[in-house]
Scaffold this active site. Structure first.
Site, PDB file in Angstrom:
ATOM      1  N   CYS A 130       0.821  -0.724  -0.306  1.00  0.00           N
ATOM      2  CA  CYS A 130       0.671   0.189  -0.009  1.00  0.00           C
ATOM      3  C   CYS A 130       0.446   1.135   0.109  1.00  0.00           C
ATOM      4  O   CYS A 130       0.434   2.305  -0.760  1.00  0.00           O
ATOM      5  CB  CYS A 130      -0.401  -0.149   1.301  1.00  0.00           C
ATOM      6  SG  CYS A 130      -0.573  -1.113   2.899  1.00  0.00           S
ATOM      7  N   HIS A 243      -2.989   6.131   4.026  1.00  0.00           N
ATOM      8  CA  HIS A 243      -1.543   6.464   4.633  1.00  0.00           C
ATOM      9  C   HIS A 243      -1.271   7.861   4.172  1.00  0.00           C
ATOM     10  O   HIS A 243      -1.563   7.915   3.177  1.00  0.00           O
ATOM     11  CB  HIS A 243      -1.102   5.219   4.021  1.00  0.00           C
ATOM     12  CG  HIS A 243      -1.042   3.887   4.399  1.00  0.00           C
ATOM     13  ND1 HIS A 243      -2.256   3.441   5.435  1.00  0.00           N
ATOM     14  CD2 HIS A 243      -0.378   3.029   3.774  1.00  0.00           C
ATOM     15  CE1 HIS A 243      -1.648   2.207   5.871  1.00  0.00           C
ATOM     16  NE2 HIS A 243      -1.281   1.258   4.435  1.00  0.00           N
TER      17      HIS A 243
END
Ligand SMILES: NC(=O)c1ccc[n+]([C@@H]2O[C@H](COP(=O)([O-])OP(=O)(O)OC[C@H]3O[C@@H](n4cnc5c(N)ncnc54)[C@H](OP(=O)(O)O)[C@@H]3O)[C@@H](O)[C@H]2O)c1
Length: 340
Positions: A130, A243
């Site tokens: 990710c 994130h």
């Protein structure tokens, strides 16, 4: 005629998002099935306005299925992905198991769509980590213009990157701070994550870096350019989804911050929100449920000759996992399988 699609890990964070995104983007599906472990047999999951009943991955026969999106972790992937691939079903895998195999393409469609044709080596395609996925979306167009030499990145990674158990741990520990009736010890994370930050994601490597940091280095090279040097510090923060990354980039050629902003604005998958005023940038809370990788705080780094700093935020369950996997499936459909 559309595709017969399998989602393995359909009860998990990434699997559920895969089902949502397949439905949202109207992926041409003729038939779809949701798989998980035996303990989830019969669990209901949503696919658009339909409800699917989860079946057992262990007993599933992949013969006749076109594409399997896997989000079950490396151990289960090792056991079941080769079975699916051998049955003629193309596996798009979210675990780290196959990412570093030179015969298996590791794809971010905005960066290296041409690698799709290598799927036929093993009938498997890998999806990146990710934190890598969102970073390379930002790096690639800048690399094409001014050649990236070196990247220094610090990440601020949400707990959903550690699966549904990671989200539960933050939730339970946060509640326990206000209502301290029960102790909620750290299990998924190395220390208490509520009201804390933890400078460790995944295990330690011999050189003192963590595996998450190593993944960013190796995956960036495989997806964008083996010549790019990356040094990373990956940190878990008490955010549920999204994130963030502070990225410092050194280029071979000079790249002005205004030109960089214009390039990023016009690049696929990117949304630039960069106002030099209080709140004129994106935070992880605002990116949840979105497809874009958001770039803010673009500015010259005056301490080196050709340097830029930027802030990069994305929904880790989407661009960092499920969306990228569905984009790969779309690419595979468009370039290779050509149904639908
Ligand atoms: N979260 C992220 O941001 C992210 C990003 C990139 C890649 N990934 C990768 O994606 C994968 C899934 O992550 P996640 O966050 O969705 O994890 P998760 O929320 O913990 O879900 C795991 C899923 O895998 C299934 N599963 C686990 N072991 C299985 C087995 N032996 N047989 C069948 N099904 C099994 C689980 O089924 P049950 O519910 O039945 O246990 C569940 O559906 C991991 O490889 C992860 O590294 C995650």
């Amino acid at each position: 005629m559309g595709y017969k699609v399998v989602v393995a890990g359909a009860t998990g964070n990434v699997g559920r998002e895969m089902l949502n995104i397949l439905a949202e983007r109207q992926f041409p599906v003729d038939e779809i099935t949701a798989l998980a472990s035996r303990k989830s047999l019969g669990t209901e999951v949503s696919f658009g306005d339909k409800t699917l009943t989860t079946k057992d991955l262990d007993t599933f026969d992949f013969t006749g299925w076109d594409i399997a999106l896997f989000a079950v972790g490396s151990e289960a992937t090792k056991k079941y992905a080769p079975k699916a691939a051998a049955a003629g079903c193309v596996v798009i895998d979210n675990s780290s198991l196959y990412r570093y195999d030179p015969e298996i393409p590791l794809i971010v469609p905005e960066c290296n769509p041409q690698a799709i044709h290598d799927y036929k080596n093993k009938n498997i395609i890998a999806n990146p980590n990710c934190s890598t996925a969102q970073m390379v979306v930002a790096l690639k167009p800048l690399h094409d213009r001014a050649k990236v030499k070196r990247v220094v990145v610090s990440t601020y990674q949400s707990v959903s990157g550690a699966g549904k158990d990671g989200m539960d741990e933050l939730w339970e520990q946060t509640k326990a701070v206000y209502n301290p009736t029960a102790d909620v010890p750290a299990k998924k994370f190395q220390k208490e994550i509520a009201f804390n930050v933890i400078p460790q994601i995944d295990v330690f490597m011999e050189d003192g870096s963590t595996k998450e940091e190593w993944k960013m280095v190796v995956e960036t090279k495989k997806i964008v350019d083996p010549a790019i040097k990356v040094t990373a510090t990956c940190v878990r923060v008490p955010v549920f989804v999204g994130h963030s990354e502070a990225i410092n980039i050194e280029f071979e050629e000079f790249l002005d911050e205004d030109e960089a902003r214009d390039i990023l604005r016009e690049s696929p998958g990117i949304m630039v929100i960069d106002k030099r005023e209080p709140g004129g940038y994106v935070t992880p809370k605002e990116c949840v449920g979105d497809y874009a990788t958001f770039i803010s705080r673009i500015r010259q780094d005056s301490t080196i000759e050709n340097g830029l700093n930027l802030w990069c935020v994305s929904d880790n369950l989407r661009k960092g996992a499920a969306l990228n996997a569905v984009q790969i499936a779309e690419l595979l459909g468009r370039e290779v399988l050509k149904k639908g």
